[in-house]
Enzyme design. Sequence first.
Site, PDB file in Angstrom:
ATOM      1  N   LYS A  23      40.692  25.732  39.978  1.00 12.69           N
ATOM      2  CA  LYS A  23      41.554  26.487  40.894  1.00 12.69           C
ATOM      3  C   LYS A  23      40.748  26.936  42.115  1.00 12.69           C
ATOM      4  CE  LYS A  23      42.390  31.163  40.575  1.00 12.69           C
ATOM      5  NZ  LYS A  23      42.222  31.692  41.920  1.00 12.69           N
ATOM      6  N   ASN A  24      39.525  27.421  41.865  1.00 13.88           N
ATOM      7  CA  ASN A  24      38.752  27.982  42.967  1.00 13.88           C
ATOM      8  C   ASN A  24      38.162  26.916  43.877  1.00 13.88           C
ATOM      9  OD1 ASN A  24      39.430  30.477  42.118  1.00 13.88           O
ATOM     10  ND2 ASN A  24      37.416  31.043  41.320  1.00 13.88           N
ATOM     11  N   ARG A  93      45.226  35.435  47.204  1.00 11.93           N
ATOM     12  CA  ARG A  93      43.992  35.733  47.923  1.00 11.93           C
ATOM     13  C   ARG A  93      43.326  34.493  48.545  1.00 11.93           C
ATOM     14  NH1 ARG A  93      40.291  39.569  49.780  1.00 11.93           N
ATOM     15  NH2 ARG A  93      38.366  38.441  49.958  1.00 11.93           N
ATOM     16  N   ASP A 117      44.718  39.312  43.173  1.00 11.23           N
ATOM     17  CA  ASP A 117      44.452  40.064  41.949  1.00 11.23           C
ATOM     18  C   ASP A 117      44.134  41.534  42.213  1.00 11.23           C
ATOM     19  OD1 ASP A 117      44.649  37.691  40.664  1.00 11.23           O
ATOM     20  OD2 ASP A 117      42.499  37.298  40.697  1.00 11.23           O
ATOM     21  N   ASP A 305      34.369  36.087  36.563  1.00 10.85           N
ATOM     22  CA  ASP A 305      35.670  35.631  36.059  1.00 10.85           C
ATOM     23  C   ASP A 305      35.668  35.427  34.539  1.00 10.85           C
ATOM     24  OD1 ASP A 305      36.646  35.741  38.596  1.00 10.85           O
ATOM     25  OD2 ASP A 305      36.692  33.583  38.932  1.00 10.85           O
ATOM     26  N   VAL A 327      30.028  42.429  40.585  1.00 10.23           N
ATOM     27  CA  VAL A 327      30.675  41.701  41.683  1.00 10.23           C
ATOM     28  C   VAL A 327      31.945  42.390  42.183  1.00 10.23           C
ATOM     29  CG1 VAL A 327      31.586  39.459  42.427  1.00 10.23           C
ATOM     30  CG2 VAL A 327      29.673  39.542  40.824  1.00 10.23           C
TER      31      VAL A 327
HETATM   32  C1  UD1 Z   1      35.920  33.991  44.625  1.00 15.27           C
HETATM   33  C2  UD1 Z   1      36.820  33.517  43.515  1.00 15.27           C
HETATM   34  C3  UD1 Z   1      36.934  34.559  42.416  1.00 15.27           C
HETATM   35  C4  UD1 Z   1      35.547  34.947  41.930  1.00 15.27           C
HETATM   36  C5  UD1 Z   1      34.666  35.359  43.103  1.00 15.27           C
HETATM   37  C6  UD1 Z   1      33.240  35.641  42.695  1.00 15.27           C
HETATM   38  C7  UD1 Z   1      38.411  32.143  44.673  1.00 15.27           C
HETATM   39  C8  UD1 Z   1      39.810  31.939  45.094  1.00 15.27           C
HETATM   40  N1  UD1 Z   1      38.143  33.274  44.052  1.00 15.27           N
HETATM   41  O1  UD1 Z   1      36.540  35.146  45.211  1.00 15.27           O
HETATM   42  O2  UD1 Z   1      37.681  33.987  41.333  1.00 15.27           O
HETATM   43  O3  UD1 Z   1      35.682  36.020  41.038  1.00 15.27           O
HETATM   44  O4  UD1 Z   1      34.635  34.323  44.094  1.00 15.27           O
HETATM   45  O5  UD1 Z   1      32.696  34.561  42.041  1.00 15.27           O
HETATM   46  O6  UD1 Z   1      37.562  31.285  44.852  1.00 15.27           O
HETATM   47  N2  UD1 Z   1      33.108  41.044  49.804  1.00 15.27           N
HETATM   48  C9  UD1 Z   1      32.953  41.939  50.851  1.00 15.27           C
HETATM   49  N3  UD1 Z   1      33.236  41.501  52.119  1.00 15.27           N
HETATM   50  C10 UD1 Z   1      33.637  40.233  52.385  1.00 15.27           C
HETATM   51  C11 UD1 Z   1      33.782  39.327  51.305  1.00 15.27           C
HETATM   52  C12 UD1 Z   1      33.509  39.749  50.026  1.00 15.27           C
HETATM   53  O7  UD1 Z   1      32.581  43.075  50.635  1.00 15.27           O
HETATM   54  O8  UD1 Z   1      33.855  39.898  53.560  1.00 15.27           O
HETATM   55  C13 UD1 Z   1      32.817  41.505  48.433  1.00 15.27           C
HETATM   56  C14 UD1 Z   1      34.043  41.465  47.534  1.00 15.27           C
HETATM   57  O9  UD1 Z   1      34.822  42.632  47.672  1.00 15.27           O
HETATM   58  C15 UD1 Z   1      33.408  41.354  46.156  1.00 15.27           C
HETATM   59  C16 UD1 Z   1      32.174  40.498  46.422  1.00 15.27           C
HETATM   60  O10 UD1 Z   1      31.920  40.586  47.829  1.00 15.27           O
HETATM   61  O11 UD1 Z   1      33.019  42.611  45.695  1.00 15.27           O
HETATM   62  C17 UD1 Z   1      32.314  39.042  46.038  1.00 15.27           C
HETATM   63  O12 UD1 Z   1      33.416  38.478  46.687  1.00 15.27           O
HETATM   64  P1  UD1 Z   1      33.517  36.930  47.025  1.00 15.27           P
HETATM   65  O13 UD1 Z   1      32.334  36.211  46.490  1.00 15.27           O
HETATM   66  O14 UD1 Z   1      33.842  36.805  48.470  1.00 15.27           O
HETATM   67  O15 UD1 Z   1      34.768  36.493  46.156  1.00 15.27           O
HETATM   68  P2  UD1 Z   1      36.049  35.697  46.620  1.00 15.27           P
HETATM   69  O16 UD1 Z   1      35.658  34.556  47.477  1.00 15.27           O
HETATM   70  O17 UD1 Z   1      37.073  36.643  47.093  1.00 15.27           O
END
Ligand code: UD1
Length: 420
Positions: A23-24, A93, A117, A305, A327
């Site tokens: 999915k990701n 998201r 989520d 996850d 995370v």
């Molecule tokens: C992706 C995955 C999700 C997984 C996560 C971490 C998808 C659709 N989702 O989510 O299933 O749990 O990676 O492996 O691929 N953050 C900030 N600022 C930003 C971006 C992120 O503070 O601009 C923080 C987030 O709030 C979180 C952390 O960084 O606490 C990690 O987020 P990120 O790695 O970006 O996860 P996603 O890409 O949203």
Amino acid sequence: MKDTFLVSGGNRLSGNVKVYGAKNSVLKLMAAALLAEGTTTLRNCPEILDVPLMQRVLEGLGCEVHIDGGTVTITTPHQLRSDADFDAVRQFRASVCVLGPLTSRCGRAVVALPGGDAIGSRPLDMHQSGLEQLGATTRIEHGCVVTDAQSLHGATISLDFPSVGATENILTAAVLAQGRTVLNNAAREPEIVDLCDMLNSMGAHIEGAGTSTITIDGVEKLHPTEHSVIGDRIVAGTWAYAAAMTRGDITVAGINPRHLHLALEKLKNAGAEVETFTTGFRVRMNHRPYAVDYQTLPFPGFPTDLQPMAIGIAAIAEGTSIITENVFENRFRFVDEMQRLGADASVDGHHVVIRGQEQLSSTAVWSSDIRAGAGLVLAALVAEGTTEIHGVHHIDRGYPRFVEDLRSLGADIQRISHPD
Ligand code: UD1
């Protein structure tokens, strides 16, 4: 439909199961198809709700999208619209991954702040800052992220945290920027490598995918491609934990076991026998699991996850486990539901201490996100009696054929459909 699952615990799961594309990965690869005019074909796509949702987003931007089982074809026009459909984007998201491709192809993007989520605040500051360093301006306006760029240029960008989404949006913008981009502290997840493999097959020049420093030499134009999505390591990991929790024996196909290295090592520490093959693995367990501590971290650390599955196995383990979430801030909401199933768990900040119980007990529980939902199903499989799981539309967003596969492995689970 507000479906529920009814799960009667106590059965040992055994047999073979195949996982489909991640999915990701698939949603980002679909968005990457925006980067090249013409028809891109993606194979091994999972049949999950988020794929037709992404189809709506891409169609709203002017693409033609066909889904035929595991094959998705996307025909991207010369001229794309830059405003992503508000309703479609709000629902999940991952739709934010159109930001990078739209900014580089159209010089402008308007994307509603994503829904998804309930696991934390999930800001976009690193996405915005990365695009700004490539020459775009970004702002949040009327609930949307808006970017504008006359042209994009290469830059050296260092992320505060190896965010998966920010890495992806920077990559998909930098591939068409002028000059070289060096991205430091990049995410190293297998899904990033999959995206870079696809972008390189479209004519991009990317090196270092899967390491903390990715170098992208911008090109003028990309061309469409055919690409097969990597297997879903989180779904595969869910089967691995299901085998260990139910004292079962499951062989999983369609996954590179290196993508799950630490999660499988933890199962060995819990007493499971784990065999790995080139494209799969087998997990067997014949006794109560031992307690193991977990810390979630970006790849190659233990995946956030799979944290609900770690809590699930800890809840029935012999001894006390400490699970630390590094995370996402709100991912322990799920612990309340586990307590309702009889888990002895106490949350302290971003740690949860779990004293394993011989047996969980059944009740009605609510799944608040995809992975929490799957974690509750695993807990219900080892609880005494019948557990009613609500909010299963979340699970449907990430787990294709979940009920069918569980039943084929011997689980007693049924889906009850309720009209809205
Ligand atoms: C992706 C995955 C999700 C997984 C996560 C971490 C998808 C659709 N989702 O989510 O299933 O749990 O990676 O492996 O691929 N953050 C900030 N600022 C930003 C971006 C992120 O503070 O601009 C923080 C987030 O709030 C979180 C952390 O960084 O606490 C990690 O987020 P990120 O790695 O970006 O996860 P996603 O890409 O949203």
